[in-house]
Every structure is written in structure tokens, then in C-alpha cells.
Design a protein around this motif. Sequence first.
Motif, PDB file in Angstrom:
ATOM      1  N   SER A 139      10.419  -0.496  -8.922  1.00 53.08           N
ATOM      2  CA  SER A 139      11.121  -0.830  -7.678  1.00 53.08           C
ATOM      3  C   SER A 139      11.431  -2.309  -7.460  1.00 53.08           C
ATOM      4  O   SER A 139      12.074  -2.638  -6.470  1.00 53.08           O
ATOM      5  N   GLN A 167      22.909  -4.148  -6.436  1.00 59.34           N
ATOM      6  CA  GLN A 167      22.734  -3.680  -5.063  1.00 59.34           C
ATOM      7  C   GLN A 167      23.516  -4.532  -4.060  1.00 59.34           C
ATOM      8  O   GLN A 167      24.223  -3.997  -3.200  1.00 59.34           O
ATOM      9  N   ASP A 267      16.894  -1.030  -0.192  1.00 60.23           N
ATOM     10  CA  ASP A 267      16.058   0.049  -0.726  1.00 60.23           C
ATOM     11  C   ASP A 267      14.666   0.078  -0.097  1.00 60.23           C
ATOM     12  O   ASP A 267      14.041   1.128   0.007  1.00 60.23           O
ATOM     13  N   ASN A 270      14.240   2.565   2.850  1.00 59.92           N
ATOM     14  CA  ASN A 270      14.646   3.951   2.607  1.00 59.92           C
ATOM     15  C   ASN A 270      13.474   4.909   2.790  1.00 59.92           C
ATOM     16  O   ASN A 270      12.799   5.286   1.843  1.00 59.92           O
ATOM     17  N   ASN A 284      19.859   2.645  -2.018  1.00 60.23           N
ATOM     18  CA  ASN A 284      18.688   2.878  -2.844  1.00 60.23           C
ATOM     19  C   ASN A 284      19.074   3.018  -4.300  1.00 60.23           C
ATOM     20  O   ASN A 284      20.205   3.395  -4.621  1.00 60.23           O
ATOM     21  N   SER A 313      12.576   8.688  -2.357  1.00 59.02           N
ATOM     22  CA  SER A 313      13.359   8.020  -3.393  1.00 59.02           C
ATOM     23  C   SER A 313      12.552   7.026  -4.216  1.00 59.02           C
ATOM     24  O   SER A 313      12.987   6.590  -5.278  1.00 59.02           O
ATOM     25  N   PHE A 378      23.463   1.787  -7.655  1.00 58.53           N
ATOM     26  CA  PHE A 378      22.823   2.010  -6.360  1.00 58.53           C
ATOM     27  C   PHE A 378      23.590   3.080  -5.586  1.00 58.53           C
ATOM     28  O   PHE A 378      24.800   3.268  -5.787  1.00 58.53           O
TER      29      PHE A 378
END
Length: 393
Positions: A139, A167, A267, A270, A284, A313, A378
Motif C-alpha cells: 500500500s 494516482q 486510497d 477508502n 484506490n 480494498s 488506480f
Amino acid sequence: MKRRGMSVIAVLAVVASAFASTAGAGSTTAAKTQAVSCKGTLKIGFTAPFTGGAGFLGNEQLSWAKYAVKTLAPKYGLKIKLITGDTPVEQGPAIAQTIAQKFIADKTVVAVLGPSTSGNVAASSQAFFDAGLAHISPSATRTSLTKGSPKAATPAFFRVVPGDYIQGPSDANFMIKKGAKNVVLFDFQEPYSQGLSDSTQLVLKAKGVATTRLSVANTVTDFSSFVTKVPSGADFVFFPTQKPGDAQNIAQQLLEQGKKAKVFGGDGSNDSSQFKVPGSFVSNFAPDISGIAYNKAVIAGWKKDNPGKALGSFGPPAYLATQVALNAIKKACDLGKGQIKNRRDVVRNVKKIIVKDSILGGRFRFSTKSNDPLNAQFYIFEIQKDGTYKLVS
């Protein structure tokens, strides 16, 4: 002369003792050169926020990493134990350095999952590299971790999700397509939000969108005073927090003050259980994996092990990161004829791993140009009236 000679010998003894103590007390040099048998139990460290405002993220990731170890490790003939290190986002990067040394000192730790957040990757990557430990994040998206000069992370760092260089422009272009003329961007004085807001703002400005930047301490939870600074004509408030509850708070406070701007979270926000103001947006690095047919059995198995838990996610990329780590460990064991002679043998094999049917969809492999996934993207979701997330881009 005799007394002087003894003094020199004593000094040399002290120096030798100092080197010995440095090498023995969990040093990276000692840890990386000790061979371990692949027939015994090998450990994978997992460093993520398991408590604090982003605790939801780390716990979701851990549940999927555990499921991957449980179901995949036996197929590779491996005995794997996950050990964890908690890095609450509120505590900053120092805790990541402490946990890195804990993992490094244990010679049976042959790979690391995480760190989950970009700041903690930057803080601990050099230590992991010096120890020869591959660290694979599910992540951490900060662009400079893998790109630019100098990089904030080392060649031992890999991630299975795309970076903010994808992103930021994706989020900016989506807002522009929605007719944005005026956007307020927040950062929280830490690497993740600063990098993401920087990359988003750059595209917005280039396309003629008026922007305002607000910088807020990561410990702030009441944003009402900052909402007063949001222009009445603003279309979006870009809010790349790692704490979804904060995204919920500012979205509600915008409504309370009569501001029309929609919150657009990165993200880190999310989470449909915490951020659910209708009309808001989130981006995300993972799609809804339930729409991928071959994931049906994996999802069913995870749900059986995690009754009552919602499919999110953040977890599936952790499954993929674990899968990559297990494959790299297996390759190192095979090449070492039943031993991992040096932790760097795992690092050398990570980039060679290809997953034919990735849980995130399609074929996974790393780019030849960086330690990023090849052709990743993304996804953007809009929050519906019932709080669900609908894929819109």
C-alpha cells in the motif's frame, strides 16, 4: 616500554571487543550472512498500523496475509510464521526503525511485508537493505520510493500497487472531467499526503484549475476552522488522509457550513464503514476483486476465516504481496538446495516473480524500469446514497 606495550594491546582489545559487540547484537552484517534451513519454520515480518486511526488498514491487510500464508505456503513446501510490528500513523517514522531492527535481529526472518505507509518505508528501507531483507509493500504509494533521484527507498523495496505518479494525475484528470475550476488540496505534513497532493496539484495547475493548499498536522481531527478557508466556489476538496474517519468529518463539516465542494479522498480513506458521505469520491489501487471470476474460491475461503468481515480494498494487495514473497523464498530455497544462505538471495528473486492470475486481476509482474508493478492503474469510486462505493472510472 613494557607498560606502554601492554597499553597498546589493551587498546586493540577494546577495539576488537567493540567490533564484536556490534556484529553480535543484532547487527545487519551478522543477520544477513547466517544461513537458515528451509526445512524449519521461516518467518516473514509484517509492519503496518494495527492500532490508531489507520488500524483498519493494517488489520485488513494482516487478515489477507495470514490467509495467503495458510493456503499458499504448504503448496510451496514452506513452513512460514508471520510476525507483526505495529506502526500507528500518529507515532511517525521512528517506530518503523525500531521494528525494522527487531526483524533484522531475528535470522529466521527472511522477508518483510510492508511497511504499509510511505513514511515508514522511507524511514526503514536503508536498514532492511543493509540487512539484505526484501520488503514488499501492499500500500505504500509515494512516488519517490521507487522513482527519481535520490530515491527515498532502496533496491530491496518493492510494491505490488502503483505509485502516486499514477494516482495523482488520475485523480486530477477525473476532477477536471467533472468540470472542476477550483480545488482545495490538503496535506498532513507527512510523506504520503504531501506527495499525493503535490502530484495532483501539478496536473490541476497545468490544466488551468485554480488551487489552494492547506497543510494540517496529522493529529488534527476537527477541521471546522479549515473548512472556513475553503472558497464558496470550490468544486472539490482533495483530502489524502490515511484516516477515513477524518474524511468523514470534513465532508460533514463542509455540509454544515454550506460549502458545495465534494471531498475527494485518496486510497488511505477508502473504507466504506467510516467514510460514507454520499457524493464524495475516493481513489484506490485495487478494483472490486469480487468481479473477477477466478477469485471466487479465494474470497470464499477468506470469508470463512474472517466471518462477518467486509471485503475491502486494502486486503487483496496484501495477499498478492505475500504470494510474491513466498514465491521468492521458494526460489531462494531451491537455488540454495534447501537453505537460504543469504537473505539477499530472496531479494534477488522478488523481481523475477510472475503471478499468472493475480488476485487484483490479470497477470502480475514487476516493471523492468522500477520495483513497481507493470501497467498498474488506480480506480475511482463515488459514494452512493446507501454508503456503498460505485466504480466510476
